[in-house]
Design an enzyme around this catalytic site. Sequence first.
Site, mmCIF file in Angstrom:
data_model
loop_
_atom_site.group_PDB
_atom_site.id
_atom_site.type_symbol
_atom_site.label_atom_id
_atom_site.label_comp_id
_atom_site.label_asym_id
_atom_site.label_seq_id
_atom_site.Cartn_x
_atom_site.Cartn_y
_atom_site.Cartn_z
ATOM 1 N N ASN A 120 0.917 -1.208 -0.047
ATOM 2 C CA ASN A 120 0.063 -0.157 0.094
ATOM 3 C C ASN A 120 0.855 1.228 0.095
ATOM 4 O OD1 ASN A 120 -2.381 -1.576 0.145
ATOM 5 N ND2 ASN A 120 -1.885 -2.106 2.431
ATOM 6 N N ARG A 121 2.120 1.259 -0.436
ATOM 7 C CA ARG A 121 2.992 2.334 -0.591
ATOM 8 C C ARG A 121 3.372 2.846 0.579
ATOM 9 N NH1 ARG A 121 3.965 3.905 -5.533
ATOM 10 N NH2 ARG A 121 4.929 5.657 -4.981
ATOM 11 N N LEU A 122 3.379 2.060 1.699
ATOM 12 C CA LEU A 122 3.719 2.565 3.105
ATOM 13 C C LEU A 122 5.200 1.906 3.077
ATOM 14 C CD1 LEU A 122 0.543 1.203 5.078
ATOM 15 C CD2 LEU A 122 1.069 3.678 4.123
ATOM 16 N N HIS A 123 5.987 2.683 2.339
ATOM 17 C CA HIS A 123 7.463 2.200 2.148
ATOM 18 C C HIS A 123 8.167 2.753 3.369
ATOM 19 C CE1 HIS A 123 5.992 1.490 -1.749
ATOM 20 N NE2 HIS A 123 5.940 2.654 -2.067
#
Length: 197
Positions: free
Chosen positions: A174-177
Amino acid sequence: MADDPAQDPFALFDAWFAEARASEPNDPEAMALATADDGGLPSVRMVLLKGHGPDGFTFYTNERSHKGEQLAENPHAALLFHWKSLRRQVRVEGEVERVPDAEADAYFASRGRDSQLGAWASEQSRPLASREKFMSRFEEMKARFDGGDVPRPPHWGGYRVVPLLIEFWQDRPNRLHERRLFMARPGGGWDEGLLYP
């Protein structure tokens, strides 16, 4: 990455690089090299990492190439490693220094003979009338050095990017890099922190 206690970015790079060498199907040592001229106009291309450690990240090239000319004007560069199989990136920004001649000689001697001859035959980044012209120059170099060692050309050498910062980027759902940044302290050592994705 969050559970990795390494406080040394080079130790962390070593660990990630070892994993990349085991998992990447092609050229885990490939890195994007960004340079800029003295007016700030940027340029980027892929090169190969040929050495790394606490002193920096080393690559070799024709010093008369476009990147060589830019580094002569502006000795700063950025590197990017992208290991798609691991969904990781490492960014490096720093100052660039020339590799000592003895080190460049030793690396050049380790290259395959055709690669050595190619370094003599190529006027890297200069206009080329035809592929046949380049291959003709290559054959001339084969004849010139036939029966002997191929010395390192005087216009060919190494550069080392001495990092001011190293960022480790790990893909998360979820692009929570996750981004971990190391900044070099002026007196030595590193400050470490996290960045928002």
